[in-house]
Design a protein around this motif. Structure first.
Motif, PDB file in Angstrom:
ATOM      1  N   MET A   4      43.614  32.502  29.310  1.00  0.00           N
ATOM      2  CA  MET A   4      43.426  32.322  30.751  1.00  0.00           C
ATOM      3  C   MET A   4      42.203  33.089  31.246  1.00  0.00           C
ATOM      4  O   MET A   4      41.428  32.576  32.043  1.00  0.00           O
ATOM      5  CB  MET A   4      44.677  32.800  31.497  1.00  0.00           C
ATOM      6  N   ALA A   5      42.054  34.317  30.747  1.00  0.00           N
ATOM      7  CA  ALA A   5      40.914  35.126  31.187  1.00  0.00           C
ATOM      8  C   ALA A   5      39.597  34.456  30.822  1.00  0.00           C
ATOM      9  O   ALA A   5      38.653  34.401  31.638  1.00  0.00           O
ATOM     10  CB  ALA A   5      40.999  36.509  30.555  1.00  0.00           C
ATOM     11  N   ILE A   6      39.537  33.917  29.598  1.00  0.00           N
ATOM     12  CA  ILE A   6      38.303  33.258  29.148  1.00  0.00           C
ATOM     13  C   ILE A   6      38.030  32.005  29.973  1.00  0.00           C
ATOM     14  O   ILE A   6      36.895  31.766  30.437  1.00  0.00           O
ATOM     15  CB  ILE A   6      38.416  32.908  27.652  1.00  0.00           C
ATOM     16  N   GLU A   7      39.059  31.189  30.178  1.00  0.00           N
ATOM     17  CA  GLU A   7      38.870  29.928  30.886  1.00  0.00           C
ATOM     18  C   GLU A   7      38.541  30.118  32.362  1.00  0.00           C
ATOM     19  O   GLU A   7      37.845  29.301  32.963  1.00  0.00           O
ATOM     20  CB  GLU A   7      40.124  29.067  30.733  1.00  0.00           C
ATOM     21  N   LEU A   8      39.044  31.203  32.953  1.00  0.00           N
ATOM     22  CA  LEU A   8      38.792  31.451  34.378  1.00  0.00           C
ATOM     23  C   LEU A   8      37.601  32.371  34.608  1.00  0.00           C
ATOM     24  O   LEU A   8      37.208  32.608  35.752  1.00  0.00           O
ATOM     25  CB  LEU A   8      40.042  32.035  35.039  1.00  0.00           C
ATOM     26  N   GLY A   9      37.062  32.933  33.511  1.00  0.00           N
ATOM     27  CA  GLY A   9      35.894  33.790  33.643  1.00  0.00           C
ATOM     28  C   GLY A   9      36.184  35.134  34.276  1.00  0.00           C
ATOM     29  O   GLY A   9      35.348  35.678  35.009  1.00  0.00           O
ATOM     30  N   VAL A  10      37.376  35.689  34.009  1.00  0.00           N
ATOM     31  CA  VAL A  10      37.742  36.998  34.535  1.00  0.00           C
ATOM     32  C   VAL A  10      38.246  37.861  33.377  1.00  0.00           C
ATOM     33  O   VAL A  10      38.374  37.396  32.250  1.00  0.00           O
ATOM     34  CB  VAL A  10      38.834  36.889  35.618  1.00  0.00           C
ATOM     35  N   SER A  11      38.544  39.127  33.663  1.00  0.00           N
ATOM     36  CA  SER A  11      39.044  40.026  32.615  1.00  0.00           C
ATOM     37  C   SER A  11      40.546  39.858  32.434  1.00  0.00           C
ATOM     38  O   SER A  11      41.242  39.335  33.308  1.00  0.00           O
ATOM     39  CB  SER A  11      38.738  41.477  32.980  1.00  0.00           C
ATOM     40  N   LYS A  12      41.042  40.323  31.293  1.00  0.00           N
ATOM     41  CA  LYS A  12      42.482  40.270  31.029  1.00  0.00           C
ATOM     42  C   LYS A  12      43.262  41.102  32.047  1.00  0.00           C
ATOM     43  O   LYS A  12      44.345  40.717  32.485  1.00  0.00           O
ATOM     44  CB  LYS A  12      42.785  40.777  29.623  1.00  0.00           C
ATOM     45  N   SER A  13      42.701  42.252  32.410  1.00  0.00           N
ATOM     46  CA  SER A  13      43.391  43.111  33.374  1.00  0.00           C
ATOM     47  C   SER A  13      43.481  42.449  34.743  1.00  0.00           C
ATOM     48  O   SER A  13      44.456  42.641  35.475  1.00  0.00           O
ATOM     49  CB  SER A  13      42.677  44.467  33.482  1.00  0.00           C
ATOM     50  N   THR A  14      42.483  41.646  35.098  1.00  0.00           N
ATOM     51  CA  THR A  14      42.526  40.930  36.374  1.00  0.00           C
ATOM     52  C   THR A  14      43.649  39.900  36.373  1.00  0.00           C
ATOM     53  O   THR A  14      44.388  39.749  37.354  1.00  0.00           O
ATOM     54  CB  THR A  14      41.184  40.229  36.645  1.00  0.00           C
ATOM     55  N   VAL A  15      43.810  39.187  35.260  1.00  0.00           N
ATOM     56  CA  VAL A  15      44.907  38.220  35.126  1.00  0.00           C
ATOM     57  C   VAL A  15      46.242  38.938  35.242  1.00  0.00           C
ATOM     58  O   VAL A  15      47.158  38.478  35.931  1.00  0.00           O
ATOM     59  CB  VAL A  15      44.807  37.467  33.777  1.00  0.00           C
ATOM     60  N   SER A  16      46.351  40.078  34.555  1.00  0.00           N
ATOM     61  CA  SER A  16      47.597  40.846  34.584  1.00  0.00           C
ATOM     62  C   SER A  16      47.947  41.285  35.999  1.00  0.00           C
ATOM     63  O   SER A  16      49.088  41.155  36.437  1.00  0.00           O
ATOM     64  CB  SER A  16      47.474  42.061  33.664  1.00  0.00           C
ATOM     65  N   ARG A  17      46.953  41.794  36.727  1.00  0.00           N
ATOM     66  CA  ARG A  17      47.208  42.246  38.098  1.00  0.00           C
ATOM     67  C   ARG A  17      47.580  41.086  39.006  1.00  0.00           C
ATOM     68  O   ARG A  17      48.435  41.210  39.887  1.00  0.00           O
ATOM     69  CB  ARG A  17      45.979  42.985  38.645  1.00  0.00           C
ATOM     70  N   ALA A  18      46.970  39.940  38.797  1.00  0.00           N
ATOM     71  CA  ALA A  18      47.247  38.781  39.645  1.00  0.00           C
ATOM     72  C   ALA A  18      48.674  38.284  39.464  1.00  0.00           C
ATOM     73  O   ALA A  18      49.355  37.937  40.433  1.00  0.00           O
ATOM     74  CB  ALA A  18      46.261  37.662  39.329  1.00  0.00           C
ATOM     75  N   LEU A  19      49.146  38.255  38.226  1.00  0.00           N
ATOM     76  CA  LEU A  19      50.472  37.710  37.954  1.00  0.00           C
ATOM     77  C   LEU A  19      51.587  38.713  38.230  1.00  0.00           C
ATOM     78  O   LEU A  19      52.694  38.330  38.590  1.00  0.00           O
ATOM     79  CB  LEU A  19      50.556  37.224  36.504  1.00  0.00           C
ATOM     80  N   SER A  20      51.297  40.008  38.040  1.00  0.00           N
ATOM     81  CA  SER A  20      52.331  41.023  38.257  1.00  0.00           C
ATOM     82  C   SER A  20      52.444  41.442  39.720  1.00  0.00           C
ATOM     83  O   SER A  20      53.466  41.985  40.144  1.00  0.00           O
ATOM     84  CB  SER A  20      52.047  42.265  37.399  1.00  0.00           C
ATOM     85  N   GLY A  21      51.369  41.210  40.486  1.00  0.00           N
ATOM     86  CA  GLY A  21      51.375  41.641  41.872  1.00  0.00           C
ATOM     87  C   GLY A  21      51.077  43.111  42.034  1.00  0.00           C
ATOM     88  O   GLY A  21      51.193  43.662  43.127  1.00  0.00           O
ATOM     89  N   LYS A  22      50.709  43.771  40.938  1.00  0.00           N
ATOM     90  CA  LYS A  22      50.421  45.203  40.978  1.00  0.00           C
ATOM     91  C   LYS A  22      48.924  45.430  40.767  1.00  0.00           C
ATOM     92  O   LYS A  22      48.293  44.756  39.961  1.00  0.00           O
ATOM     93  CB  LYS A  22      51.224  45.927  39.900  1.00  0.00           C
ATOM     94  N   GLY A  23      48.400  46.403  41.462  1.00  0.00           N
ATOM     95  CA  GLY A  23      46.985  46.714  41.329  1.00  0.00           C
ATOM     96  C   GLY A  23      46.153  46.003  42.391  1.00  0.00           C
ATOM     97  O   GLY A  23      46.592  45.036  43.028  1.00  0.00           O
ATOM     98  N   ARG A  24      44.938  46.465  42.591  1.00  0.00           N
ATOM     99  CA  ARG A  24      44.072  45.940  43.631  1.00  0.00           C
ATOM    100  C   ARG A  24      43.251  44.776  43.084  1.00  0.00           C
ATOM    101  O   ARG A  24      42.629  44.861  42.031  1.00  0.00           O
ATOM    102  CB  ARG A  24      43.158  47.046  44.147  1.00  0.00           C
ATOM    103  N   ILE A  25      43.281  43.665  43.819  1.00  0.00           N
ATOM    104  CA  ILE A  25      42.560  42.460  43.405  1.00  0.00           C
ATOM    105  C   ILE A  25      42.342  41.605  44.638  1.00  0.00           C
ATOM    106  O   ILE A  25      43.161  41.602  45.567  1.00  0.00           O
ATOM    107  CB  ILE A  25      43.362  41.689  42.327  1.00  0.00           C
ATOM    108  N   GLY A  26      41.227  40.881  44.699  1.00  0.00           N
ATOM    109  CA  GLY A  26      40.942  40.021  45.827  1.00  0.00           C
ATOM    110  C   GLY A  26      41.964  38.903  45.955  1.00  0.00           C
ATOM    111  O   GLY A  26      42.419  38.351  44.951  1.00  0.00           O
ATOM    112  N   GLU A  27      42.316  38.572  47.216  1.00  0.00           N
ATOM    113  CA  GLU A  27      43.343  37.563  47.443  1.00  0.00           C
ATOM    114  C   GLU A  27      42.924  36.194  46.912  1.00  0.00           C
ATOM    115  O   GLU A  27      43.738  35.445  46.358  1.00  0.00           O
ATOM    116  CB  GLU A  27      43.668  37.477  48.941  1.00  0.00           C
TER     117      GLU A  27
END
Length: 338
Positions: free
Chosen positions: A1-24
Motif C-alpha cells: 500500500m505504501a509503495i502504490e500510494l507513494g507514502v511511507s509505511k508509518s504513514t499507512v499505519s497511522r492512517a489505519l490505526s487512527g493514532k499519530g499525527r497525519i493530514g486528514e
C-alpha cells in the motif's frame, strides 16, 4: 500500500490505526484505498452513542493477601482487550458476602457490563447480576444461563493429569485443595476421582485434605502424607503447591525421590523450583482476553443493553466457552527415582 500510494509505511499505519499525527486528506485517501481493496474496514467503536464505556471487573478480596498469579494474569488480559476496544476498566474488590461496591456501580449506571473472575457456591454477586439481567461475563462456570461463561474444563484437565500419573505407575495419592466453596476446586477434585475410577484404583486408599487455607497445619499434613506412604501429592493450585514445595525442601525431603508432587494449575512460580513441577497449564491471560472480547462484542451488538437494567442477552446469546489446556510433564514426578 505504501509503495502504490507513494507514502511511507508509518504513514499507512497511522492512517489505519487512527493514532499519530497525519493530514486528514492523506488519512482519507489511505483508508478509502484500503476499504476498496477489502483489507480494512472502519471500526464502529468510535460511534458508541449510549453507555459509559466502562466495565466493572470484580477481583476476589483474598487476592491482595494471598497473591494468586492467576488473577493478575487474567486482569492483564482483560485490560489489554478493553483498552484496544476503547473501554475503561473499573476495579471492584469482591468479598463473599459484601456486594455493595458492585451494587453502587451497577445500580447507578456507572458501568455497561461486569466481569467476575471467580465463582462460588451460592454466589451473591452472580445472583444479583443475573436477576437484573445485567450484561455479565464470568471467568469460570456458574448455573445462570444469562451469564456469559469463559473457562477451561477443569474437571477434564484434572482427570488428564491424574490419568497420566497413574499411567506412570502411581497408585497412592494425596490431594490438597483450597476452599471447596469455590467451584473450581470442586470440579478439579471430581476430575481426579474420575481418573481413579476409570483405572479401578480404590478411592478409600487415597488421602484428601480439603479447605486448606492455613499454613500452620501444613507440617501436620506433610507428616501424615509421609507416614501413610503416599506416592504423589496433587495440589489444587499453584499457591498451595508453592507453599508445599518450599516447606518440604526446607525440611530436607527429596523430590521426587522421597515423594512426587504435581499441581492442577501451573504458574511461573512452579518453573523456578528444582525440580520444576508437573502441572496443568492454562493461559489465564487468554481467559481474560476472551472474556473481555466476548462481553464487549455482546454490548456492541445489543442496542440499548449497555449500562441499563433489563438489557440482558437475547435468545441464543451467552452460553459457555471453553479454552484449551495442556499437561506440562516435569521432573517433580520422575518415576525413575522410585
Amino acid at each position: 500500500m505504501a509503495i502504490e500510494l507513494g507514502v511511507s509505511k508509518s504513514t499507512v499505519s497511522r492512517a489505519l490505526s487512527g493514532k499519530g499525527r497525519i493530514g486528514e486528506e492523506t488519512r482519507l485517501k489511505i483508508r478509502a484505498y484500503a476499504q476498496e481493496k477489502g483489507i480494512w474496514k472502519e471500526t464502529k467503536l468510535e460511534k458508541r452513542s449510549t453507555g459509559t464505556g466502562n466495565l466493572a471487573v470484580v477481583i476476589p478480596a483474598d487476592v491482595y493477601t494471598i497473591g494468586y498469579p492467576f488473577f493478575q494474569e487474567s486482569l492483564l488480559g482483560i485490560s489489554e482487550v478493553a483498552g484496544m476496544l476503547k473501554y475503561h476498566v473499573m476495579l471492584v474488590t469482591g468479598a463473599s458476602n459484601d456486594i455493595t461496591g458492585l451494587e453502587e456501580l451497577v445500580g447507578n449506571g456507572k458501568v455497561d457490563g461486569a466481569i467476575l473472575m471467580r465463582s462460588m457456591q451460592g454466589d451473591r454477586m452472580l445472583q444479583y447480576l443475573s436477576e437484573r439481567s445485567f450484561p455479565t461475563a464470568l471467568i469460570g462456570t456458574c448455573e445462570y444461563d444469562n451469564i456469559l461463561q469463559v473457562d477451561t474444563d477443569n474437571r477434564a484437565s484434572a482427570a488428564s493429569l491424574c490419568s497420566l500419573l497413574i499411567s506412570q505407575g502411581y497408585r497412592r495419592f494425596a490431594f490438597i485443595l483450597g476452599s471447596m466453596s469455590y467451584l473450581v476446586n470442586e470440579r478439579r477434585l471430581k476430575g481426579c476421582m474420575d481418573a481413579l475410577d476409570r483405572y479401578g484404583i480404590p478411592m478409600e486408599q487415597q488421602l484428601v485434605y480439603n479447605n486448606f487455607v492455613n499454613m500452620e497445619i501444613l507440617d501436620s499434613i506433610i507428616s501424615d502424607v509421609i507416614g501413610k506412604r503416599a506416592e504423589c501429592i496433587i495440589c489444587g493450585d499453584d499457591v498451595i503447591c508453592t507453599r508445599l514445595m518450599s516447606r518440604m525442601q526446607a525440611e530436607g525431603y527429596r523430590i521426587p525421590k522421597d515423594i512426587s508432587i504435581a499441581s492442577l494449575y501451573n504458574s511461573v512460580n512452579l518453573e523456578c523450583f528444582s525440580p520444576a513441577v508437573t502441572a496443568v497449564n492454562i493461559s489465564a491471560r487468554q481467559l481474560g482476553n476472551e472474556t473481555a472480547k466476548r462481553l464487549i462484542a455482546w454490548l456492541e451488538e445489543t442496542p440499548g443493553a449497555a449500562g441499563r437494567e433489563g438489557g440482558g442477552k437475547t435468545e441464543g446469546e451467552g452460553g459457555r466457552i471453553e479454552l484449551n489446556y495442556e499437561i506440562l510433564v516435569r521432573k517433580s514426578t520422575g518415576r525413575m527415582y522410585r
